[in-house]
Design a protein around this motif. Structure first.
Motif, PDB file in Angstrom:
ATOM      1  N   SER A  79       0.864  -1.174   0.000  1.00 45.10           N
ATOM      2  CA  SER A  79       0.000   0.000   0.000  1.00 45.10           C
ATOM      3  C   SER A  79       0.903   1.227   0.000  1.00 45.10           C
ATOM      4  O   SER A  79       1.698   1.438   0.910  1.00 45.10           O
ATOM      5  N   ASN A  80       0.807   1.990  -1.027  1.00 48.15           N
ATOM      6  CA  ASN A  80       1.726   3.101  -1.239  1.00 48.15           C
ATOM      7  C   ASN A  80       1.142   4.427  -0.774  1.00 48.15           C
ATOM      8  O   ASN A  80       1.558   5.472  -1.250  1.00 48.15           O
ATOM      9  N   LYS A  81       0.210   4.411   0.151  1.00 50.17           N
ATOM     10  CA  LYS A  81      -0.402   5.663   0.606  1.00 50.17           C
ATOM     11  C   LYS A  81       0.633   6.554   1.272  1.00 50.17           C
ATOM     12  O   LYS A  81       0.706   7.747   0.984  1.00 50.17           O
ATOM     13  N   GLU A  82       1.434   5.983   2.168  1.00 48.69           N
ATOM     14  CA  GLU A  82       2.448   6.781   2.844  1.00 48.69           C
ATOM     15  C   GLU A  82       3.530   7.227   1.872  1.00 48.69           C
ATOM     16  O   GLU A  82       3.999   8.361   1.936  1.00 48.69           O
ATOM     17  N   ILE A  83       3.923   6.341   0.976  1.00 50.38           N
ATOM     18  CA  ILE A  83       4.953   6.680  -0.009  1.00 50.38           C
ATOM     19  C   ILE A  83       4.464   7.780  -0.931  1.00 50.38           C
ATOM     20  O   ILE A  83       5.196   8.727  -1.235  1.00 50.38           O
ATOM     21  N   ASP A  84       3.200   7.688  -1.374  1.00 52.37           N
ATOM     22  CA  ASP A  84       2.638   8.732  -2.236  1.00 52.37           C
ATOM     23  C   ASP A  84       2.561  10.069  -1.506  1.00 52.37           C
ATOM     24  O   ASP A  84       2.854  11.126  -2.082  1.00 52.37           O
ATOM     25  N   ALA A  85       2.177  10.036  -0.221  1.00 57.75           N
ATOM     26  CA  ALA A  85       2.094  11.276   0.549  1.00 57.75           C
ATOM     27  C   ALA A  85       3.477  11.894   0.713  1.00 57.75           C
ATOM     28  O   ALA A  85       3.641  13.117   0.575  1.00 57.75           O
ATOM     29  N   LEU A  86       4.476  11.076   0.997  1.00 59.88           N
ATOM     30  CA  LEU A  86       5.838  11.590   1.143  1.00 59.88           C
ATOM     31  C   LEU A  86       6.390  12.118  -0.181  1.00 59.88           C
ATOM     32  O   LEU A  86       7.077  13.143  -0.211  1.00 59.88           O
ATOM     33  N   THR A  87       6.080  11.427  -1.266  1.00 57.05           N
ATOM     34  CA  THR A  87       6.532  11.889  -2.588  1.00 57.05           C
ATOM     35  C   THR A  87       5.914  13.241  -2.924  1.00 57.05           C
ATOM     36  O   THR A  87       6.601  14.142  -3.418  1.00 57.05           O
ATOM     37  N   THR A  88       4.639  13.402  -2.636  1.00 59.12           N
ATOM     38  CA  THR A  88       3.968  14.682  -2.876  1.00 59.12           C
ATOM     39  C   THR A  88       4.591  15.782  -2.025  1.00 59.12           C
ATOM     40  O   THR A  88       4.825  16.900  -2.504  1.00 59.12           O
ATOM     41  N   GLN A  89       4.877  15.471  -0.784  1.00 58.11           N
ATOM     42  CA  GLN A  89       5.480  16.453   0.106  1.00 58.11           C
ATOM     43  C   GLN A  89       6.887  16.843  -0.366  1.00 58.11           C
ATOM     44  O   GLN A  89       7.242  18.024  -0.360  1.00 58.11           O
ATOM     45  N   VAL A  90       7.667  15.872  -0.809  1.00 61.52           N
ATOM     46  CA  VAL A  90       9.015  16.165  -1.312  1.00 61.52           C
ATOM     47  C   VAL A  90       8.937  17.009  -2.575  1.00 61.52           C
ATOM     48  O   VAL A  90       9.714  17.968  -2.751  1.00 61.52           O
ATOM     49  N   ASP A  91       7.993  16.693  -3.457  1.00 60.94           N
ATOM     50  CA  ASP A  91       7.845  17.484  -4.684  1.00 60.94           C
ATOM     51  C   ASP A  91       7.475  18.931  -4.366  1.00 60.94           C
ATOM     52  O   ASP A  91       8.003  19.868  -4.980  1.00 60.94           O
ATOM     53  N   SER A  92       6.575  19.126  -3.409  1.00 61.50           N
ATOM     54  CA  SER A  92       6.189  20.500  -3.055  1.00 61.50           C
ATOM     55  C   SER A  92       7.363  21.238  -2.411  1.00 61.50           C
ATOM     56  O   SER A  92       7.560  22.442  -2.643  1.00 61.50           O
ATOM     57  N   LEU A  93       8.174  20.529  -1.627  1.00 65.45           N
ATOM     58  CA  LEU A  93       9.359  21.156  -1.035  1.00 65.45           C
ATOM     59  C   LEU A  93      10.388  21.516  -2.102  1.00 65.45           C
ATOM     60  O   LEU A  93      11.065  22.552  -2.001  1.00 65.45           O
ATOM     61  N   LYS A  94      10.514  20.686  -3.130  1.00 62.75           N
ATOM     62  CA  LYS A  94      11.439  20.993  -4.236  1.00 62.75           C
ATOM     63  C   LYS A  94      11.007  22.265  -4.960  1.00 62.75           C
ATOM     64  O   LYS A  94      11.831  23.122  -5.280  1.00 62.75           O
ATOM     65  N   VAL A  95       9.699  22.386  -5.211  1.00 64.05           N
ATOM     66  CA  VAL A  95       9.184  23.579  -5.893  1.00 64.05           C
ATOM     67  C   VAL A  95       9.432  24.815  -5.035  1.00 64.05           C
ATOM     68  O   VAL A  95       9.898  25.864  -5.519  1.00 64.05           O
ATOM     69  N   GLU A  96       9.159  24.711  -3.751  1.00 70.73           N
ATOM     70  CA  GLU A  96       9.372  25.839  -2.836  1.00 70.73           C
ATOM     71  C   GLU A  96      10.855  26.209  -2.762  1.00 70.73           C
ATOM     72  O   GLU A  96      11.214  27.389  -2.761  1.00 70.73           O
ATOM     73  N   PHE A  97      11.719  25.221  -2.734  1.00 72.41           N
ATOM     74  CA  PHE A  97      13.162  25.464  -2.701  1.00 72.41           C
ATOM     75  C   PHE A  97      13.622  26.174  -3.971  1.00 72.41           C
ATOM     76  O   PHE A  97      14.424  27.120  -3.914  1.00 72.41           O
ATOM     77  N   ASN A  98      13.117  25.740  -5.123  1.00 68.07           N
ATOM     78  CA  ASN A  98      13.502  26.384  -6.387  1.00 68.07           C
ATOM     79  C   ASN A  98      13.018  27.830  -6.433  1.00 68.07           C
ATOM     80  O   ASN A  98      13.717  28.708  -6.957  1.00 68.07           O
ATOM     81  N   GLU A  99      11.826  28.090  -5.890  1.00 71.71           N
ATOM     82  CA  GLU A  99      11.327  29.472  -5.856  1.00 71.71           C
ATOM     83  C   GLU A  99      12.205  30.344  -4.969  1.00 71.71           C
ATOM     84  O   GLU A  99      12.532  31.477  -5.321  1.00 71.71           O
TER      85      GLU A  99
END
Length: 108
Positions: A79-99
């Motif tokens: 069940s990849n619910k936790e993995i998907d949530a962490l991936t989404t969080q990392v992606d949003s942090l990457k976008v924020e870091f680039n900004e």
């Protein structure tokens, strides 16, 4: 008339027992499906084979179906619910870091 009823009853009991044996031999497979066991197909095939061995290997199938270590320790890796949530969080942090990086580059 009573003979026909007795004949019907014999066939009915035979069918119920036959179906019951098949359902009982399918219990380890159902356990494996419920626990998301990685070898559930092999357990299902072995359950059918145990019908021909008169249930000799059936207790071992029950044990095999319950030995999914991930389910025992509460780690359901499929069940990849936790993995998907962490991936989404990392992606949003990457976008924020680039900004933030772009803002720092503009200030220089």
């Amino acid at each position: 008339m009573l003979e026909y009823f007795a004949l019907f009853l014999v066939f009915f009991v035979f069918l119920v027992v036959f179906y019951g044996i098949i359902v009982i031999h399918d219990i380890p497979y159902e356990i494996a499906v419920h626990r998301n066991h990685p070898q559930q197909d092999a357990i299902h095939v072995a359950g059918w084979i145990s019908l021909f061995t008169l249930g000799a290997i059936w207790p071992f199938l029950w044990i095999w179906a319950t030995l999914n270590r991930d389910a025992i320790h509460g780690k359901d890796l499929s069940s990849n619910k936790e993995i998907d949530a962490l991936t989404t969080q990392v992606d949003s942090l990457k976008v924020e870091f680039n900004e933030l990086k772009q803002q720092l580059n503009k200030e220089d």
